[in-house]
Design a protein around this motif. Sequence first.
Motif, PDB file in Angstrom:
ATOM      1  N   GLU A  29     -48.848  20.403  31.605  1.00  0.00           N
ATOM      2  CA  GLU A  29     -48.283  21.749  31.693  1.00  0.00           C
ATOM      3  C   GLU A  29     -46.813  21.741  31.304  1.00  0.00           C
ATOM      4  O   GLU A  29     -46.332  22.628  30.595  1.00  0.00           O
ATOM      5  CB  GLU A  29     -48.461  22.305  33.116  1.00  0.00           C
ATOM      6  N   LYS A  30     -46.086  20.725  31.775  1.00  0.00           N
ATOM      7  CA  LYS A  30     -44.658  20.645  31.477  1.00  0.00           C
ATOM      8  C   LYS A  30     -44.429  20.506  29.975  1.00  0.00           C
ATOM      9  O   LYS A  30     -43.528  21.141  29.399  1.00  0.00           O
ATOM     10  CB  LYS A  30     -44.029  19.467  32.220  1.00  0.00           C
ATOM     11  N   GLU A  31     -45.228  19.670  29.318  1.00  0.00           N
ATOM     12  CA  GLU A  31     -45.080  19.469  27.873  1.00  0.00           C
ATOM     13  C   GLU A  31     -45.364  20.764  27.111  1.00  0.00           C
ATOM     14  O   GLU A  31     -44.660  21.092  26.147  1.00  0.00           O
ATOM     15  CB  GLU A  31     -46.027  18.358  27.401  1.00  0.00           C
ATOM     16  N   LEU A  32     -46.382  21.500  27.541  1.00  0.00           N
ATOM     17  CA  LEU A  32     -46.720  22.757  26.880  1.00  0.00           C
ATOM     18  C   LEU A  32     -45.644  23.813  27.121  1.00  0.00           C
ATOM     19  O   LEU A  32     -45.315  24.600  26.224  1.00  0.00           O
ATOM     20  CB  LEU A  32     -48.075  23.260  27.377  1.00  0.00           C
ATOM     21  N   MET A  33     -45.080  23.823  28.342  1.00  0.00           N
ATOM     22  CA  MET A  33     -44.001  24.765  28.645  1.00  0.00           C
ATOM     23  C   MET A  33     -42.802  24.513  27.732  1.00  0.00           C
ATOM     24  O   MET A  33     -42.193  25.441  27.198  1.00  0.00           O
ATOM     25  CB  MET A  33     -43.589  24.638  30.117  1.00  0.00           C
ATOM     26  N   GLU A  34     -42.457  23.235  27.548  1.00  0.00           N
ATOM     27  CA  GLU A  34     -41.298  22.884  26.720  1.00  0.00           C
ATOM     28  C   GLU A  34     -41.576  23.156  25.243  1.00  0.00           C
ATOM     29  O   GLU A  34     -40.701  23.623  24.508  1.00  0.00           O
ATOM     30  CB  GLU A  34     -40.938  21.418  26.934  1.00  0.00           C
ATOM     31  N   ARG A  35     -42.793  22.868  24.801  1.00  0.00           N
ATOM     32  CA  ARG A  35     -43.127  23.028  23.389  1.00  0.00           C
ATOM     33  C   ARG A  35     -43.064  24.492  22.959  1.00  0.00           C
ATOM     34  O   ARG A  35     -42.563  24.824  21.880  1.00  0.00           O
ATOM     35  CB  ARG A  35     -44.518  22.464  23.098  1.00  0.00           C
ATOM     36  N   PHE A  36     -43.590  25.392  23.814  1.00  0.00           N
ATOM     37  CA  PHE A  36     -43.672  26.798  23.451  1.00  0.00           C
ATOM     38  C   PHE A  36     -42.578  27.650  24.091  1.00  0.00           C
ATOM     39  O   PHE A  36     -42.499  28.855  23.813  1.00  0.00           O
ATOM     40  CB  PHE A  36     -45.052  27.364  23.826  1.00  0.00           C
ATOM     41  N   GLY A  37     -41.759  27.044  24.952  1.00  0.00           N
ATOM     42  CA  GLY A  37     -40.695  27.801  25.595  1.00  0.00           C
ATOM     43  C   GLY A  37     -41.221  28.905  26.479  1.00  0.00           C
ATOM     44  O   GLY A  37     -40.682  30.012  26.494  1.00  0.00           O
ATOM     45  N   VAL A  38     -42.297  28.618  27.214  1.00  0.00           N
ATOM     46  CA  VAL A  38     -42.933  29.634  28.048  1.00  0.00           C
ATOM     47  C   VAL A  38     -42.896  29.200  29.511  1.00  0.00           C
ATOM     48  O   VAL A  38     -42.584  28.062  29.838  1.00  0.00           O
ATOM     49  CB  VAL A  38     -44.398  29.879  27.621  1.00  0.00           C
ATOM     50  N   SER A  39     -43.241  30.131  30.391  1.00  0.00           N
ATOM     51  CA  SER A  39     -43.242  29.854  31.827  1.00  0.00           C
ATOM     52  C   SER A  39     -44.523  29.129  32.236  1.00  0.00           C
ATOM     53  O   SER A  39     -45.512  29.074  31.484  1.00  0.00           O
ATOM     54  CB  SER A  39     -43.131  31.160  32.617  1.00  0.00           C
ATOM     55  N   LYS A  40     -44.511  28.617  33.458  1.00  0.00           N
ATOM     56  CA  LYS A  40     -45.686  27.911  33.964  1.00  0.00           C
ATOM     57  C   LYS A  40     -46.879  28.832  34.065  1.00  0.00           C
ATOM     58  O   LYS A  40     -48.018  28.424  33.776  1.00  0.00           O
ATOM     59  CB  LYS A  40     -45.370  27.302  35.337  1.00  0.00           C
ATOM     60  N   ILE A  41     -46.662  30.071  34.483  1.00  0.00           N
ATOM     61  CA  ILE A  41     -47.783  30.997  34.656  1.00  0.00           C
ATOM     62  C   ILE A  41     -48.493  31.232  33.327  1.00  0.00           C
ATOM     63  O   ILE A  41     -49.722  31.361  33.275  1.00  0.00           O
ATOM     64  CB  ILE A  41     -47.315  32.335  35.270  1.00  0.00           C
ATOM     65  N   THR A  42     -47.740  31.261  32.208  1.00  0.00           N
ATOM     66  CA  THR A  42     -48.359  31.446  30.893  1.00  0.00           C
ATOM     67  C   THR A  42     -49.265  30.274  30.554  1.00  0.00           C
ATOM     68  O   THR A  42     -50.390  30.448  30.072  1.00  0.00           O
ATOM     69  CB  THR A  42     -47.277  31.602  29.808  1.00  0.00           C
ATOM     70  N   VAL A  43     -48.779  29.055  30.822  1.00  0.00           N
ATOM     71  CA  VAL A  43     -49.583  27.860  30.555  1.00  0.00           C
ATOM     72  C   VAL A  43     -50.805  27.826  31.462  1.00  0.00           C
ATOM     73  O   VAL A  43     -51.918  27.510  31.029  1.00  0.00           O
ATOM     74  CB  VAL A  43     -48.730  26.587  30.738  1.00  0.00           C
ATOM     75  N   VAL A  44     -50.612  28.158  32.743  1.00  0.00           N
ATOM     76  CA  VAL A  44     -51.731  28.184  33.685  1.00  0.00           C
ATOM     77  C   VAL A  44     -52.792  29.179  33.220  1.00  0.00           C
ATOM     78  O   VAL A  44     -53.993  28.894  33.247  1.00  0.00           O
ATOM     79  CB  VAL A  44     -51.241  28.549  35.106  1.00  0.00           C
ATOM     80  N   ASN A  45     -52.364  30.359  32.775  1.00  0.00           N
ATOM     81  CA  ASN A  45     -53.308  31.365  32.263  1.00  0.00           C
ATOM     82  C   ASN A  45     -54.087  30.823  31.075  1.00  0.00           C
ATOM     83  O   ASN A  45     -55.308  31.009  30.969  1.00  0.00           O
ATOM     84  CB  ASN A  45     -52.563  32.627  31.842  1.00  0.00           C
ATOM     85  N   ALA A  46     -53.372  30.168  30.155  1.00  0.00           N
ATOM     86  CA  ALA A  46     -54.012  29.645  28.948  1.00  0.00           C
ATOM     87  C   ALA A  46     -55.055  28.586  29.296  1.00  0.00           C
ATOM     88  O   ALA A  46     -56.182  28.605  28.792  1.00  0.00           O
ATOM     89  CB  ALA A  46     -52.952  29.063  28.008  1.00  0.00           C
ATOM     90  N   LEU A  47     -54.682  27.650  30.158  1.00  0.00           N
ATOM     91  CA  LEU A  47     -55.599  26.574  30.518  1.00  0.00           C
ATOM     92  C   LEU A  47     -56.792  27.089  31.309  1.00  0.00           C
ATOM     93  O   LEU A  47     -57.916  26.604  31.149  1.00  0.00           O
ATOM     94  CB  LEU A  47     -54.856  25.493  31.316  1.00  0.00           C
ATOM     95  N   ALA A  48     -56.562  28.088  32.169  1.00  0.00           N
ATOM     96  CA  ALA A  48     -57.659  28.665  32.949  1.00  0.00           C
ATOM     97  C   ALA A  48     -58.717  29.252  32.024  1.00  0.00           C
ATOM     98  O   ALA A  48     -59.923  29.117  32.266  1.00  0.00           O
ATOM     99  CB  ALA A  48     -57.134  29.728  33.901  1.00  0.00           C
ATOM    100  N   GLY A  49     -58.272  29.893  30.940  1.00  0.00           N
ATOM    101  CA  GLY A  49     -59.214  30.464  29.982  1.00  0.00           C
ATOM    102  C   GLY A  49     -60.026  29.395  29.276  1.00  0.00           C
ATOM    103  O   GLY A  49     -61.239  29.537  29.080  1.00  0.00           O
ATOM    104  N   LEU A  50     -59.376  28.284  28.900  1.00  0.00           N
ATOM    105  CA  LEU A  50     -60.073  27.189  28.225  1.00  0.00           C
ATOM    106  C   LEU A  50     -61.040  26.485  29.165  1.00  0.00           C
ATOM    107  O   LEU A  50     -62.098  26.007  28.738  1.00  0.00           O
ATOM    108  CB  LEU A  50     -59.052  26.199  27.651  1.00  0.00           C
ATOM    109  N   VAL A  51     -60.682  26.402  30.455  1.00  0.00           N
ATOM    110  CA  VAL A  51     -61.591  25.825  31.442  1.00  0.00           C
ATOM    111  C   VAL A  51     -62.837  26.696  31.573  1.00  0.00           C
ATOM    112  O   VAL A  51     -63.972  26.196  31.614  1.00  0.00           O
ATOM    113  CB  VAL A  51     -60.894  25.669  32.814  1.00  0.00           C
ATOM    114  N   ASN A  52     -62.641  28.005  31.639  1.00  0.00           N
ATOM    115  CA  ASN A  52     -63.777  28.929  31.746  1.00  0.00           C
ATOM    116  C   ASN A  52     -64.708  28.814  30.545  1.00  0.00           C
ATOM    117  O   ASN A  52     -65.923  28.988  30.669  1.00  0.00           O
ATOM    118  CB  ASN A  52     -63.281  30.368  31.883  1.00  0.00           C
TER     119      ASN A  52
END
Length: 378
Positions: A29-52
């Motif tokens: 999550e930290k690597e994705l946050m740094e790469r895209f300059g986004v917040s943790k909630i954005t990364v969590v949302n993205a990963l939750a969708g891929l898990v589903n």
Amino acid sequence: MPLYQRVQEYIRDLISSQVLKVGDRIPTEKELMERFGVSKITVVNALAGLVNEKIITRVPGKGTFVSEPDSQMPTTPPISTVKPVHKTSGEMGTRLIGLIMPSIYDYFTIRLIQGIQQALKENDYRCVIYLSEGDIDKEKEAIQTCSNIGVEGLLIFPVDEELFNEEILSMKFAGFPFVLIDRYLPGVETHYIASDGRLGANMAVNYLWELGHRDIAICSDSPMQTVTVQERIDGYMNAFKEKGALINPAHIVTGFEIGSLEQTHPLYRYIKNRMATAYITLNGILGVKIYQIARQAGLKVPEDISIISFDDPTSIIEGYSTFTHVKQFERDMGYRAAYTLLEVINSDDGQDGKYFKTLVEPELVIGETTGKNVASTF
């Protein structure tokens, strides 16, 4: 493309190109946050969708890995199956979220609700909607009603942030989960998501300036001078200051109501007399009204005047394939607001004094209601 979708597409590309293979660990999550300059909630949302979608699999204590095709491996449940902090009775909560809005009369609110419903549906939550009708007492009543029926959290589009609804303040001090949409309470720390109104107005002025317009009016028919209105006017004024241009107070047109299109209406006279060559309206419906007044006054759009509205009213007007507008990504705003609320509800440590404050970057969509100022001398 919304930010969370960019993260998802990045991971999908890594998998489809076989940079990541089945069983490989995806970036943290930290690597994705740094790469895209986004917040943790954005990364969590993205990963939750891929898990589903069973594209990735979460393994508690180890990380997140690429799933096998058609894998039946157990995955970490999405946010909705985590036991909520605020339960009502029994083991689980009501799985019910309250949404309180002034009204549902334009495409902005409709798209906002669509995004909210999508996020809640993905997480097996339901939504009950109350309309405050622009009345703060009805807003308070709606909050109390939602509390009585046992909602686990609230999404609130406040009537007027400057009135400081005591019910909202009470929820904050009690630690009850809620997220404000489109507006916030000045000086009060809360979770909120809104479009960057200053940037949107600035973009509109800059584009009209490039077209040769100098007499640019900004119009609002809001009965209250809300923070949302003020921020957009600030963005308008800052754009002129950046250009070293004088601001004409007569071009800041507020404090009026649009009812009929009578020729005695002050806005009709303003447009008829060509006080401005371009108009920025703070909502789509007002943009349509100005378009109609211009036609009634014998003016052509965009030959005689140009119009840019916040939000897209295109489908209201026949004959225009696109209305030039500031796109606020309202569906994505609703989706992210709902996910933020679910994150707060299901957080192990509650709010813990941390607040998600999200400003969505708008986009200027160029359409057929703007054109060059033929009287321009440059």
